[in-house]
Design a protein around this motif. Structure first.
Motif, PDB file in Angstrom:
ATOM      1  N   THR A   1      60.284  73.883  35.059  1.00 33.63           N
ATOM      2  CA  THR A   1      60.804  74.324  36.356  1.00 33.63           C
ATOM      3  C   THR A   1      62.328  74.255  36.394  1.00 33.63           C
ATOM      4  N   ALA A   2      62.892  73.154  35.876  1.00 32.70           N
ATOM      5  CA  ALA A   2      64.338  72.949  35.949  1.00 32.70           C
ATOM      6  C   ALA A   2      65.108  73.933  35.081  1.00 32.70           C
ATOM      7  N   THR A   3      64.556  74.286  33.924  1.00 29.08           N
ATOM      8  CA  THR A   3      65.287  75.132  32.973  1.00 29.08           C
ATOM      9  C   THR A   3      64.759  76.556  32.906  1.00 29.08           C
ATOM     10  N   ASP A   4      63.605  76.799  33.527  1.00 28.56           N
ATOM     11  CA  ASP A   4      62.941  78.097  33.449  1.00 28.56           C
ATOM     12  C   ASP A   4      62.689  78.492  31.993  1.00 28.56           C
ATOM     13  N   SER A   5      62.338  77.475  31.190  1.00 28.10           N
ATOM     14  CA  SER A   5      62.144  77.727  29.759  1.00 28.10           C
ATOM     15  C   SER A   5      60.998  76.886  29.215  1.00 28.10           C
TER      16      SER A   5
ATOM     17  N   ALA B   1      60.991  72.975  27.598  1.00 27.98           N
ATOM     18  CA  ALA B   1      59.998  71.997  28.069  1.00 27.98           C
ATOM     19  C   ALA B   1      59.195  71.446  26.898  1.00 27.98           C
ATOM     20  N   ARG B   2      58.811  72.314  25.972  1.00 28.06           N
ATOM     21  CA  ARG B   2      58.060  71.881  24.793  1.00 28.06           C
ATOM     22  C   ARG B   2      58.923  70.970  23.921  1.00 28.06           C
ATOM     23  N   SER B   3      60.173  71.357  23.722  1.00 29.23           N
ATOM     24  CA  SER B   3      61.079  70.548  22.898  1.00 29.23           C
ATOM     25  C   SER B   3      61.304  69.176  23.507  1.00 29.23           C
ATOM     26  N   VAL B   4      61.515  69.133  24.821  1.00 32.18           N
ATOM     27  CA  VAL B   4      61.722  67.862  25.511  1.00 32.18           C
ATOM     28  C   VAL B   4      60.517  66.944  25.311  1.00 32.18           C
ATOM     29  N   SER B   5      59.323  67.491  25.486  1.00 30.89           N
ATOM     30  CA  SER B   5      58.099  66.700  25.353  1.00 30.89           C
ATOM     31  C   SER B   5      57.908  66.206  23.925  1.00 30.89           C
ATOM     32  N   ARG B   6      58.193  67.056  22.972  1.00 32.65           N
ATOM     33  CA  ARG B   6      58.056  66.659  21.562  1.00 32.65           C
ATOM     34  C   ARG B   6      59.057  65.564  21.199  1.00 32.65           C
ATOM     35  N   VAL B   7      60.302  65.733  21.647  1.00 35.03           N
ATOM     36  CA  VAL B   7      61.325  64.725  21.359  1.00 35.03           C
ATOM     37  C   VAL B   7      60.928  63.374  21.957  1.00 35.03           C
ATOM     38  N   ALA B   8      60.431  63.398  23.190  1.00 38.08           N
ATOM     39  CA  ALA B   8      60.039  62.155  23.855  1.00 38.08           C
ATOM     40  C   ALA B   8      58.981  61.402  23.050  1.00 38.08           C
ATOM     41  N   VAL B   9      58.015  62.138  22.496  1.00 36.75           N
ATOM     42  CA  VAL B   9      56.945  61.516  21.706  1.00 36.75           C
ATOM     43  C   VAL B   9      57.481  61.021  20.369  1.00 36.75           C
ATOM     44  N   VAL B  10      58.221  61.867  19.674  1.00 34.71           N
ATOM     45  CA  VAL B  10      58.743  61.498  18.354  1.00 34.71           C
ATOM     46  C   VAL B  10      59.640  60.259  18.454  1.00 34.71           C
ATOM     47  N   GLU B  11      60.433  60.189  19.522  1.00 37.23           N
ATOM     48  CA  GLU B  11      61.324  59.046  19.715  1.00 37.23           C
ATOM     49  C   GLU B  11      60.582  57.809  20.227  1.00 37.23           C
ATOM     50  N   GLY B  12      59.339  58.000  20.655  1.00 37.16           N
ATOM     51  CA  GLY B  12      58.562  56.875  21.161  1.00 37.16           C
ATOM     52  C   GLY B  12      59.063  56.337  22.483  1.00 37.16           C
TER      53      GLY B  12
ATOM     54  N   PHE C   1      67.643  67.797  30.474  1.00 36.06           N
ATOM     55  CA  PHE C   1      66.585  68.473  29.719  1.00 36.06           C
ATOM     56  C   PHE C   1      67.176  69.352  28.614  1.00 36.06           C
ATOM     57  N   GLU C   2      68.201  70.104  28.959  1.00 35.88           N
ATOM     58  CA  GLU C   2      68.819  70.973  27.954  1.00 35.88           C
ATOM     59  C   GLU C   2      69.400  70.143  26.812  1.00 35.88           C
ATOM     60  N   GLY C   3      69.979  69.007  27.153  1.00 41.43           N
ATOM     61  CA  GLY C   3      70.525  68.128  26.125  1.00 41.43           C
ATOM     62  C   GLY C   3      69.449  67.531  25.240  1.00 41.43           C
ATOM     63  N   ILE C   4      68.376  67.052  25.842  1.00 44.62           N
ATOM     64  CA  ILE C   4      67.282  66.447  25.066  1.00 44.62           C
ATOM     65  C   ILE C   4      66.733  67.434  24.054  1.00 44.62           C
ATOM     66  N   SER C   5      66.599  68.690  24.454  1.00 42.98           N
ATOM     67  CA  SER C   5      66.040  69.704  23.553  1.00 42.98           C
ATOM     68  C   SER C   5      66.915  69.915  22.329  1.00 42.98           C
TER      69      SER C   5
END
Length: 361
Positions: free
Chosen positions: A191-195, A199-210, A237-241
């Protein structure tokens, strides 16, 4: 070959059961054991020509509460719940050390398996005498399939490794709660990035980083309620991706300061048409303070603090707090003191440096 044969026999066992609801709740399907090749007898009438996708699914009401152990648990999940839940179960069985868990928890003789909670949900844990003696996690079909669809099937294994099992033992964290919050974060990011890609990258990074997914969701939710929060969250969000966690650190610090009693007046406040901005302005004990956040103290520059000091002087703000995450060696500490001395000598403002380690950056 024997695994397929026994899996098929177990399937017909499930289809043929006629337990009442009460008896089903206490029933235990024992683990399917390996037997010598050729020792299997196929019951009369069993058609081995069943193709994948042709299996008849049982009515589920009568097996709610059923406990299924060992290899039979994987087969049951694969055929009657979800292949993604089966993948999660397999990942847990690969990581867990049953002997270690049994010894530390005092549950010798317990076996790894599942308890059927509903058509869509199971409990994975250790069982003995038809009872749960050590819960590992709940696992729901929709959440496991969401992970597989949005992040990739390998992330089921990643979640098991990063969150559910550590050093061969259950962590006590719950798959459903973790992924429920992760799905919310995905929705926020989309919603925040319209992308969907971000959103997928943010979620993946969060998991990989634990990362602590619950805490991450909480600080994002809180930031959205603050002045300038929507822009701050979007930039985070854009930064996390891109594996740049500077903006995430800013909203993490905003959450910490708010809990300490500060009032957050603005996040990411623009101070010039050229793109200059202040990370945040807060009120502490009736006093206005500019807060600058840096993941690394090495990125604290005198020129940037001068711009902040000019804004502070023009707006009667008496203090600039510079907060950073990393440890500072002695040379770096002296560099900060030198910057502080120069700014305070030139501007009517007090500069304070403070380290607050990040849980994310």
């Amino acid at each position: 070959m024997w695994r397929k044969v026994f899996a098929l026999l177990f399937g017909f066992l499930i289809l043929g059961m006629t337990f009442s609801t009460a008896s089903a709740a206490a029933s235990v399907v024992e683990p399917i054991k390996a037997q010598p090749a050729g020792a299997t007898e196929i019951p009369p009438g069993v058609n081995l020509g069943i193709k994948p996708g042709d299996e008849v699914r049982p009515q589920f009401w009568w097996i709610i509460g059923l406990i299924i152990l060992d290899f039979a648990a994987h087969w049951f999940l694969e055929h009657y719940v979800s292949s993604d839940v089966a993948t999660l179960y397999d990942a847990i069985t690969m990581l867990i050390d049953p002997a270690k868990v049994a010894e530390k928890a005092g549950i010798k003789g317990a076996e790894l398996g599942i308890k059927v909670i509903s058509r869509e949900k199971v409990l994975i844990g250790f069982f003995r005498d038809s009872k749960v003696v050590k819960k590992i996690t709940y696992a729901s079909k929709d959440l496991a399939e969401w992970v597989s669809d949005k992040l990739g099937k390998d992330y089921l294994k990643e979640i098991a490794e990063k969150y559910l099992v550590r050093n061969g033992e259950p962590t006590g964290k719950d798959f459903d709660k973790i992924v429920g919050n992760l799905r919310d974060i995905y929705s926020l990011a989309k919603t925040a990035t319209d992308s969907p890609e971000i959103a997928r990258s943010v979620s993946r990074v969060a998991v990989v980083e634990g990362w602590d997914i619950t805490r991450l969701k909480n600080i994002l939710d809180e930031a959205l309620s603050l002045p300038g929060g929507e822009n701050a969250v979007r930039e985070a969000f854009e930064g996390i991706s891109r594996y740049n966690f500077g903006h995430l650190y800013e909203i993490e610090i905003a959450d910490i300061l708010r809990k300490e009693g500060s009032k957050i007046l603005a996040l990411n406040k623009r101070i010039s048409k050229k793109g200059g901005e202040i990370d945040m302005i807060v009120e502490q004990g009736g006093k206005l303070v500019i807060v600058e956040c840096k993941v690394s103290s090495y990125n604290i520059k005198e020129s940037q603090l001068e711009r902040l000091a000019e804004y502070a002087r023009a707006n009667n703000i008496p203090e600039i707090d510079v907060i950073y995450s990393n440890e500072v060696h002695i040379q770096g500490y002296h560099r900060l003191l030198d910057i502080k001395e120069k700014i305070e000598k030139k501007y009517p403002v007090r500069v304070k440096f403070k380290r607050i380690p990040s849980d994310f950056a």
